[in-house]
Design a protein around this motif. Structure first.
Motif, PDB file in Angstrom:
ATOM      1  N   GLY A  99       0.812  -1.209   0.000  1.00  0.00           N
ATOM      2  CA  GLY A  99       0.000   0.000   0.000  1.00  0.00           C
ATOM      3  C   GLY A  99       0.844   1.257   0.000  1.00  0.00           C
ATOM      4  N   ALA A 100       0.204   2.350   0.323  1.00  0.00           N
ATOM      5  CA  ALA A 100       0.872   3.642   0.334  1.00  0.00           C
ATOM      6  C   ALA A 100       1.951   3.679   1.421  1.00  0.00           C
ATOM      7  CB  ALA A 100      -0.155   4.743   0.598  1.00  0.00           C
ATOM      8  N   ALA A 101       2.897   4.568   1.247  1.00  0.00           N
ATOM      9  CA  ALA A 101       3.941   4.740   2.256  1.00  0.00           C
ATOM     10  C   ALA A 101       3.289   5.090   3.588  1.00  0.00           C
ATOM     11  CB  ALA A 101       4.894   5.848   1.827  1.00  0.00           C
ATOM     12  N   THR A 106      -0.699  -5.254   4.009  1.00  0.00           N
ATOM     13  CA  THR A 106      -0.250  -5.657   2.681  1.00  0.00           C
ATOM     14  C   THR A 106      -1.160  -6.778   2.202  1.00  0.00           C
ATOM     15  OG1 THR A 106       2.043  -5.117   3.241  1.00  0.00           O
ATOM     16  CG2 THR A 106       1.713  -6.586   1.383  1.00  0.00           C
ATOM     17  N   LEU A 107      -1.272  -6.951   0.896  1.00  0.00           N
ATOM     18  CA  LEU A 107      -2.056  -8.047   0.337  1.00  0.00           C
ATOM     19  C   LEU A 107      -1.123  -9.158  -0.133  1.00  0.00           C
ATOM     20  CD1 LEU A 107      -4.669  -6.125  -1.858  1.00  0.00           C
ATOM     21  CD2 LEU A 107      -4.800  -6.735   0.569  1.00  0.00           C
ATOM     22  N   LEU A 108      -1.385 -10.373   0.314  1.00  0.00           N
ATOM     23  CA  LEU A 108      -0.676 -11.547  -0.205  1.00  0.00           C
ATOM     24  C   LEU A 108      -1.529 -12.120  -1.328  1.00  0.00           C
ATOM     25  CD1 LEU A 108       1.795 -13.419   0.227  1.00  0.00           C
ATOM     26  CD2 LEU A 108       0.287 -14.912   1.551  1.00  0.00           C
ATOM     27  N   VAL A 109      -0.929 -12.258  -2.510  1.00  0.00           N
ATOM     28  CA  VAL A 109      -1.672 -12.655  -3.706  1.00  0.00           C
ATOM     29  C   VAL A 109      -1.137 -13.980  -4.235  1.00  0.00           C
ATOM     30  CG1 VAL A 109      -2.341 -11.978  -6.039  1.00  0.00           C
ATOM     31  CG2 VAL A 109      -2.012 -10.228  -4.274  1.00  0.00           C
ATOM     32  N   ASP A 125       1.266  -6.876   8.110  1.00  0.00           N
ATOM     33  CA  ASP A 125       2.469  -6.156   7.703  1.00  0.00           C
ATOM     34  C   ASP A 125       3.191  -6.982   6.639  1.00  0.00           C
ATOM     35  OD1 ASP A 125       3.840  -8.189   9.086  1.00  0.00           O
ATOM     36  OD2 ASP A 125       3.943  -6.986  10.914  1.00  0.00           O
ATOM     37  N   HIS A 126       4.311  -6.429   6.153  1.00  0.00           N
ATOM     38  CA  HIS A 126       5.031  -6.998   5.021  1.00  0.00           C
ATOM     39  C   HIS A 126       6.240  -7.782   5.518  1.00  0.00           C
ATOM     40  CE1 HIS A 126       7.215  -6.224   0.968  1.00  0.00           C
ATOM     41  NE2 HIS A 126       6.317  -7.164   0.800  1.00  0.00           N
ATOM     42  N   THR A 127       5.982  -8.855   6.292  1.00  0.00           N
ATOM     43  CA  THR A 127       7.068  -9.613   6.910  1.00  0.00           C
ATOM     44  C   THR A 127       6.915 -11.104   6.636  1.00  0.00           C
ATOM     45  OG1 THR A 127       5.835  -9.912   8.993  1.00  0.00           O
ATOM     46  CG2 THR A 127       7.227  -7.938   8.797  1.00  0.00           C
ATOM     47  N   PHE A 211      -3.961   0.417   2.562  1.00  0.00           N
ATOM     48  CA  PHE A 211      -4.660  -0.832   2.854  1.00  0.00           C
ATOM     49  C   PHE A 211      -5.136  -0.915   4.300  1.00  0.00           C
ATOM     50  CE2 PHE A 211      -2.293  -2.526  -0.947  1.00  0.00           C
ATOM     51  CZ  PHE A 211      -3.431  -2.664  -1.729  1.00  0.00           C
ATOM     52  N   ASP A 212      -4.635  -0.022   5.151  1.00  0.00           N
ATOM     53  CA  ASP A 212      -5.157   0.034   6.521  1.00  0.00           C
ATOM     54  C   ASP A 212      -6.630   0.432   6.521  1.00  0.00           C
ATOM     55  OD1 ASP A 212      -2.599  -0.566   7.300  1.00  0.00           O
ATOM     56  OD2 ASP A 212      -2.090   1.476   7.924  1.00  0.00           O
TER      57      ASP A 212
END
Length: 251
Positions: A99-101, A106-109, A125-127, A211-212
């Motif tokens: 998503g935006a800064a 985050t979306l897992l696709v 989150d992106h981890t 995305f929040d």
């Protein structure tokens, strides 16, 4: 096309699939011509076409880059021909849409290679830990059938996919739940179906989306639309239809 975002070709094929009858039938090229003429439809215009030109990838021979880190799992070069040739169901590609800064979610696709079926899962989150937790969800949902539905997953070398053992490990029993393969560095075309799905997701959530603030219903709506879309690569079937056919054959 205006209300549901269909391409001209997909709209015509949807009409055929629904067996709708009209006094006049037109082909795809004629429909495009009418749209660009601008004097046929009251509302429909070229601005409603989501892809207005052919996609192409820019290649620079001799400028291959090295990965920032060594893959923790098996390289895509060792992936069996059955997977490479899209000959069997159950082999997926996986990536993240960020998503935006400043936004954490985050979306897992995931995209199935044979049917192009897509799964979109929000992560907090992106981890690597969030990726593993996200993969635990479908494994718990499908139980013992998970290993047949998700035989392999191909990913890039992003830091969120660094924990190969963690992603492969089952959360329900001892042993592995799937097999991971890693693409070559900077080779998005090796996850072509996944990249195409990411582009479709951006129709709903453009770059800069926080995305929040996106709801689960919004994400589900995007997933449902993508899986019901009639696609040329599937012989103008939808991913949902192709998936049902594969599962029926397996039974």
């Amino acid at each position: 096309m205006v209300d549901n975002g269909f391409s001209p070709a997909a709209a015509l094929k949807a009409i055929e699939a629904d067996e709708e009858e009209y006094r006049t039938n037109i082909c795809e090229s004629t429909l495009y011509n009418y749209i660009y003429r601008g004097d046929v439809f009251l509302i429909l215009s070229p601005e409603h076409l989501r892809e207005k030109g052919k996609r192409h990838s820019e290649k620079h021979p001799g400028r291959e880059k090295k990965a920032a880190r060594t893959p923790r799992g098996e390289n895509i070069e060792h992936r069996p021909d059955e997977i490479n040739g899209r000959e069997a169901f159950g082999h997926w590609e996986m990536d993240c849409v960020v998503g935006a800064a400043g936004s954490k979610r985050t979306l897992l696709v995931l995209t199935e290679r044979l049917t192009r079926t897509g799964i979109i899962m929000p992560m907090r989150d992106h981890t690597t830990a969030s990726v593993i937790r996200a993969l635990n969800r479908p494994e718990r949902k499908y139980g013992k059938n998970f290993r047949e539905l998700f035989k392999s997953i191909t990913v890039d070398n992003g830091s969120e996919f660094a924990d190969c053992a963690g992603m492969e490990k089952s959360c329900r029993r001892k042993g592995k739940r799937t097999k991971l393969y890693y693409c070559h560095p900077y080779s998005a075309h090796e996850r072509g179906s996944n990249e195409n799905m990411n582009r479709m997701i951006r129709w709903f959530f453009p770059k800069g989306t926080n995305f929040d603030e996106v709801t689960g219903k919004d994400i589900q709506r995007a997933e449902d639309w993508i899986n019901s879309y009639h696609r040329r690569v599937l012989g103008w079937r939808s991913a949902d239809t192709a998936m049902r056919e594969c599962l029926a054959q397996a039974d």
